[in-house]
Design a protein around this motif. Structure first.
Motif, PDB file in Angstrom:
ATOM      1  N   GLU A  74      10.297  66.083  46.653  1.00  0.00           N
ATOM      2  CA  GLU A  74       9.150  65.285  47.359  1.00  0.00           C
ATOM      3  C   GLU A  74       8.575  66.677  47.701  1.00  0.00           C
ATOM      4  OE1 GLU A  74       9.052  61.745  46.386  1.00  0.00           O
ATOM      5  OE2 GLU A  74      10.922  61.917  45.314  1.00  0.00           O
ATOM      6  N   GLY A  75       8.229  67.340  47.649  1.00  0.00           N
ATOM      7  CA  GLY A  75       7.401  68.627  47.908  1.00  0.00           C
ATOM      8  C   GLY A  75       6.878  68.326  50.058  1.00  0.00           C
ATOM      9  N   VAL A  76       8.013  68.022  50.364  1.00  0.00           N
ATOM     10  CA  VAL A  76       8.502  68.413  52.039  1.00  0.00           C
ATOM     11  C   VAL A  76       8.334  68.906  52.423  1.00  0.00           C
ATOM     12  CG1 VAL A  76       9.261  65.724  52.135  1.00  0.00           C
ATOM     13  CG2 VAL A  76      10.513  67.475  52.448  1.00  0.00           C
ATOM     14  N   THR A  77       8.420  70.084  52.210  1.00  0.00           N
ATOM     15  CA  THR A  77       8.378  71.689  52.672  1.00  0.00           C
ATOM     16  C   THR A  77       7.712  72.738  51.669  1.00  0.00           C
ATOM     17  OG1 THR A  77       9.645  73.365  53.800  1.00  0.00           O
ATOM     18  CG2 THR A  77      10.987  71.830  51.968  1.00  0.00           C
ATOM     19  N   GLY A 207       4.442  70.739  53.482  1.00  0.00           N
ATOM     20  CA  GLY A 207       4.156  70.556  51.741  1.00  0.00           C
ATOM     21  C   GLY A 207       2.861  70.389  51.286  1.00  0.00           C
ATOM     22  N   THR A 208       2.499  70.402  50.334  1.00  0.00           N
ATOM     23  CA  THR A 208       0.570  70.466  50.098  1.00  0.00           C
ATOM     24  C   THR A 208       0.154  68.712  50.298  1.00  0.00           C
ATOM     25  OG1 THR A 208       1.257  69.618  47.950  1.00  0.00           O
ATOM     26  CG2 THR A 208       1.389  71.744  48.305  1.00  0.00           C
ATOM     27  N   GLY A 209       1.318  67.595  50.633  1.00  0.00           N
ATOM     28  CA  GLY A 209       0.913  66.661  51.212  1.00  0.00           C
ATOM     29  C   GLY A 209       0.732  66.331  52.851  1.00  0.00           C
ATOM     30  N   GLY A 210       0.968  67.550  53.551  1.00  0.00           N
ATOM     31  CA  GLY A 210       1.069  67.890  54.828  1.00  0.00           C
ATOM     32  C   GLY A 210       1.756  66.976  55.615  1.00  0.00           C
ATOM     33  N   ARG A 211       1.852  66.448  56.861  1.00  0.00           N
ATOM     34  CA  ARG A 211       2.688  65.641  57.764  1.00  0.00           C
ATOM     35  C   ARG A 211       3.056  64.539  57.181  1.00  0.00           C
ATOM     36  NH1 ARG A 211       3.136  63.319  63.180  1.00  0.00           N
ATOM     37  NH2 ARG A 211       0.625  63.122  63.296  1.00  0.00           N
ATOM     38  N   GLU A 212       1.302  63.350  56.826  1.00  0.00           N
ATOM     39  CA  GLU A 212       1.417  62.341  56.596  1.00  0.00           C
ATOM     40  C   GLU A 212       2.329  61.913  55.813  1.00  0.00           C
ATOM     41  OE1 GLU A 212      -2.144  58.838  56.297  1.00  0.00           O
ATOM     42  OE2 GLU A 212      -2.053  60.415  56.399  1.00  0.00           O
ATOM     43  N   HIS A 213       1.885  62.675  54.412  1.00  0.00           N
ATOM     44  CA  HIS A 213       2.982  63.002  53.200  1.00  0.00           C
ATOM     45  C   HIS A 213       4.451  62.546  53.476  1.00  0.00           C
ATOM     46  CE1 HIS A 213       4.831  63.200  49.004  1.00  0.00           C
ATOM     47  NE2 HIS A 213       4.992  64.095  49.611  1.00  0.00           N
ATOM     48  N   LYS A 214       5.558  63.472  54.439  1.00  0.00           N
ATOM     49  CA  LYS A 214       6.649  63.984  54.453  1.00  0.00           C
ATOM     50  C   LYS A 214       6.893  62.353  55.518  1.00  0.00           C
ATOM     51  CE  LYS A 214       9.206  67.479  57.248  1.00  0.00           C
ATOM     52  NZ  LYS A 214       9.102  68.029  58.471  1.00  0.00           N
ATOM     53  N   ALA A 215       6.141  61.585  56.212  1.00  0.00           N
ATOM     54  CA  ALA A 215       6.221  60.825  57.150  1.00  0.00           C
ATOM     55  C   ALA A 215       6.291  59.135  56.211  1.00  0.00           C
ATOM     56  CB  ALA A 215       5.738  60.929  58.013  1.00  0.00           C
ATOM     57  N   ASN A 216       5.818  59.555  55.410  1.00  0.00           N
ATOM     58  CA  ASN A 216       5.551  58.409  54.479  1.00  0.00           C
ATOM     59  C   ASN A 216       7.330  58.488  53.253  1.00  0.00           C
ATOM     60  OD1 ASN A 216       3.966  57.621  55.033  1.00  0.00           O
ATOM     61  ND2 ASN A 216       2.421  57.895  54.037  1.00  0.00           N
ATOM     62  N   VAL A 217       7.523  59.345  52.833  1.00  0.00           N
ATOM     63  CA  VAL A 217       8.749  60.047  52.062  1.00  0.00           C
ATOM     64  C   VAL A 217       9.637  59.015  52.942  1.00  0.00           C
ATOM     65  CG1 VAL A 217      10.057  61.488  51.270  1.00  0.00           C
ATOM     66  CG2 VAL A 217       7.526  61.680  50.568  1.00  0.00           C
ATOM     67  N   ILE A 218       9.935  59.895  54.368  1.00  0.00           N
ATOM     68  CA  ILE A 218      11.125  59.368  55.304  1.00  0.00           C
ATOM     69  C   ILE A 218      11.297  58.068  55.246  1.00  0.00           C
ATOM     70  CG2 ILE A 218      11.910  59.210  57.839  1.00  0.00           C
ATOM     71  CD1 ILE A 218      10.420  62.007  57.700  1.00  0.00           C
ATOM     72  N   LYS A 219       9.784  57.479  55.655  1.00  0.00           N
ATOM     73  CA  LYS A 219       9.380  55.624  55.996  1.00  0.00           C
ATOM     74  C   LYS A 219       9.611  55.184  54.551  1.00  0.00           C
ATOM     75  CE  LYS A 219       6.411  52.087  57.005  1.00  0.00           C
ATOM     76  NZ  LYS A 219       4.845  51.335  57.405  1.00  0.00           N
ATOM     77  N   ARG A 220       9.434  55.849  53.158  1.00  0.00           N
ATOM     78  CA  ARG A 220      10.290  55.323  51.902  1.00  0.00           C
ATOM     79  C   ARG A 220      12.081  54.645  51.672  1.00  0.00           C
ATOM     80  NH1 ARG A 220       7.264  58.382  48.533  1.00  0.00           N
ATOM     81  NH2 ARG A 220       8.856  59.400  47.619  1.00  0.00           N
ATOM     82  N   ALA A 221      12.666  56.720  52.182  1.00  0.00           N
ATOM     83  CA  ALA A 221      13.979  56.437  52.292  1.00  0.00           C
ATOM     84  C   ALA A 221      14.304  55.082  52.624  1.00  0.00           C
ATOM     85  CB  ALA A 221      14.103  57.802  52.883  1.00  0.00           C
ATOM     86  N   ILE A 222      14.248  55.172  54.514  1.00  0.00           N
ATOM     87  CA  ILE A 222      14.615  53.722  55.409  1.00  0.00           C
ATOM     88  C   ILE A 222      14.347  52.112  55.120  1.00  0.00           C
ATOM     89  CG2 ILE A 222      14.307  52.874  57.748  1.00  0.00           C
ATOM     90  CD1 ILE A 222      13.767  55.838  58.523  1.00  0.00           C
ATOM     91  N   GLU A 223      12.623  52.226  54.464  1.00  0.00           N
ATOM     92  CA  GLU A 223      12.670  51.134  53.643  1.00  0.00           C
ATOM     93  C   GLU A 223      14.205  51.086  51.854  1.00  0.00           C
ATOM     94  OE1 GLU A 223       8.740  50.923  53.300  1.00  0.00           O
ATOM     95  OE2 GLU A 223       8.325  50.185  54.936  1.00  0.00           O
ATOM     96  N   LEU A 224      13.364  51.570  51.310  1.00  0.00           N
ATOM     97  CA  LEU A 224      15.289  51.659  50.637  1.00  0.00           C
ATOM     98  C   LEU A 224      16.586  51.533  50.665  1.00  0.00           C
ATOM     99  CD1 LEU A 224      14.931  52.233  47.336  1.00  0.00           C
ATOM    100  CD2 LEU A 224      15.042  54.689  47.287  1.00  0.00           C
ATOM    101  N   ASN A 225      16.409  51.975  51.255  1.00  0.00           N
ATOM    102  CA  ASN A 225      18.155  52.757  51.876  1.00  0.00           C
ATOM    103  C   ASN A 225      18.786  51.432  52.282  1.00  0.00           C
ATOM    104  OD1 ASN A 225      18.869  54.892  50.068  1.00  0.00           O
ATOM    105  ND2 ASN A 225      17.368  55.975  50.769  1.00  0.00           N
ATOM    106  N   LYS A 226      18.101  50.627  53.309  1.00  0.00           N
ATOM    107  CA  LYS A 226      18.565  50.469  54.770  1.00  0.00           C
ATOM    108  C   LYS A 226      19.519  49.994  55.658  1.00  0.00           C
ATOM    109  CE  LYS A 226      16.341  46.017  52.510  1.00  0.00           C
ATOM    110  NZ  LYS A 226      15.393  46.836  51.661  1.00  0.00           N
ATOM    111  N   PRO A 227      19.637  51.882  55.520  1.00  0.00           N
ATOM    112  CA  PRO A 227      20.718  52.228  56.798  1.00  0.00           C
ATOM    113  C   PRO A 227      20.750  51.245  58.059  1.00  0.00           C
ATOM    114  CG  PRO A 227      18.983  53.969  56.892  1.00  0.00           C
ATOM    115  CD  PRO A 227      18.435  52.889  56.059  1.00  0.00           C
TER     116      PRO A 227
END
Length: 349
Positions: A74-77, A207-227
């Motif tokens: 996802e380009g987080v780093t 990664g190129t998307g910066g901190r906001e992109h990384k945070a959005n990837v994390i948020k999306r993962a949590i919303e999708l998987n509902k741990p």
């Protein structure tokens, strides 16, 4: 009974009688009251952990769990994923940060492949306990199955037990895994009910998307998987990492064997949160080494309910903070053994 359940069942609260004896001794040592600060609390904790008024920590090992992460795609780093492979081999050569720092107290560094994306060379010196070739991309589904998460925990337990059986009486946790601040932040976000954007940092390089992109990837993962925040294994499986599970297993094993375990920085603290979610009494055996320079580091320590000993802007990982903290743990033991009380010194107070 599974190894995990058997280990959890062995974890007890600290020895309250020994804790009281240690506190009484600390309070009567030849010094002004509380003048050795948190070293005094550490000495009392060590006595309660070991059941020994004069604890000994002369056989030290830092277990470094290594694994890769599917969310890397996802380009987080900005760091190449191949670094996980290369740096893990460097632990064996003794040339990494934790290796250099571990020499100060004679700590052994034990590298373990619990989920690197590729195979390491045969006879590399790294313990091969690979669960799978990296986690799956948590932004598209669970990072791993529940069974794989339990497997990672049990690998940590097995490796820790092996070191304890060799005589280790002080353990530290470390890790290697490009991209692993992403699952660590996801774990913290779920267990602490915190918006990912508040706690997402740069890791080893954004990664190129910066901190906001990384945070959005994390948020999306949590919303999708509902741990399920009430189920540490579910959180580990859905948004965690194999090396995070391995470290959590080390912590559970240490608690079951009444061995102190020193927690490193951000990723290790995320693992500690998983271990504590699985068995809250495991926290009593943990010693937090340093306050990570990662944005979420302070929040992670606060959620764990423990104050780190060192504030020196570390964010390397590998177990480097644990290595630096080992001499402090030894100092607490030396204080108990080599200082005398006013009565022993036949001094009037």
């Amino acid at each position: 009974m599974s190894l995990l359940q058997d280990t959890i069942g062995k974890i007890e609260s600290l020895d309250k009688e020994m804790t009281a004896k240690a506190r009484d001794r600390v309070n009567h040592l030849i010094k002004p009251p509380t003048s050795l600060g948190r070293l005094e609390d550490l000495a009392v904790q060590l006595a309660g952990i070991t059941g020994n008024l004069f604890p000994v920590v002369d056989n030290k090992a830092i277990i470094v769990m290594a694994g890769d992460h599917g969310v890397y795609e996802e380009g987080v780093t900005s760091n190449p994923q191949e670094v996980t492979f290369a740096q893990t081999l460097n632990f064996v050569k003794g040339i990494t940060g934790v290796c250099a720092l571990g020499r100060v107290s004679g700590a052994r560094i034990i590298p373990v492949d619990v989920g690197i994306k590729v195979d390491l060379p045969e006879n590399s010196g790294v313990i091969n306990r690979k669960v799978k070739y990296g986690t799956d991309n948590m932004a598209k589904g669970p990072a791993m199955t529940r069974e794989e998460a339990i497997h990672s925990l049990e690998i940590g337990i097995e490796i820790a037990n092996a070191e304890i059986n060799k005589g280790a009486n002080l353990l530290g946790t470390g890790e290697m895994g490009i991209g692993n601040t992403t699952p660590s932040t996801a774990v913290l976000s779920v267990l602490g009910k915190i918006d990912p954007l508040e706690i997402t940092g740069r890791g080893a390089g954004l990664g190129t998307g910066g901190r906001e992109h990384k945070a959005n990837v994390i948020k999306r993962a949590i919303e999708l998987n509902k741990p399920n925040a009430n189920d540490g294994i579910d959180v580990l499986a859905k948004v965690g990492g194999l090396e995070i599970g391995g470290m959590a297993g080390v912590m559970l094993a240490a608690a079951a064997s009444k061995i102190p375990v020193v927690i490193d920085g951000y990723i290790s603290t995320a693992a500690a949160l998983i271990a504590a979610a699985i068995e809250p009494k495991a926290k009593e055996y943990m010693i937090t080494s340093h306050a990570s320079a990662e944005i979420g580091g302070q929040k992670a320590s606060e959620l764990l309910g423990m104050k780190p000993m060192l504030y020196i802007d570390l964010c390397l990982g590998e177990g480097s903070g644990a290595a630096l903290a080992f001499p402090i743990v030894e100092a607490a033991c030396s204080m108990m053994k080599n200082m005398v009380t006013f009565a022993e010194a036949e001094m009037e107070i």
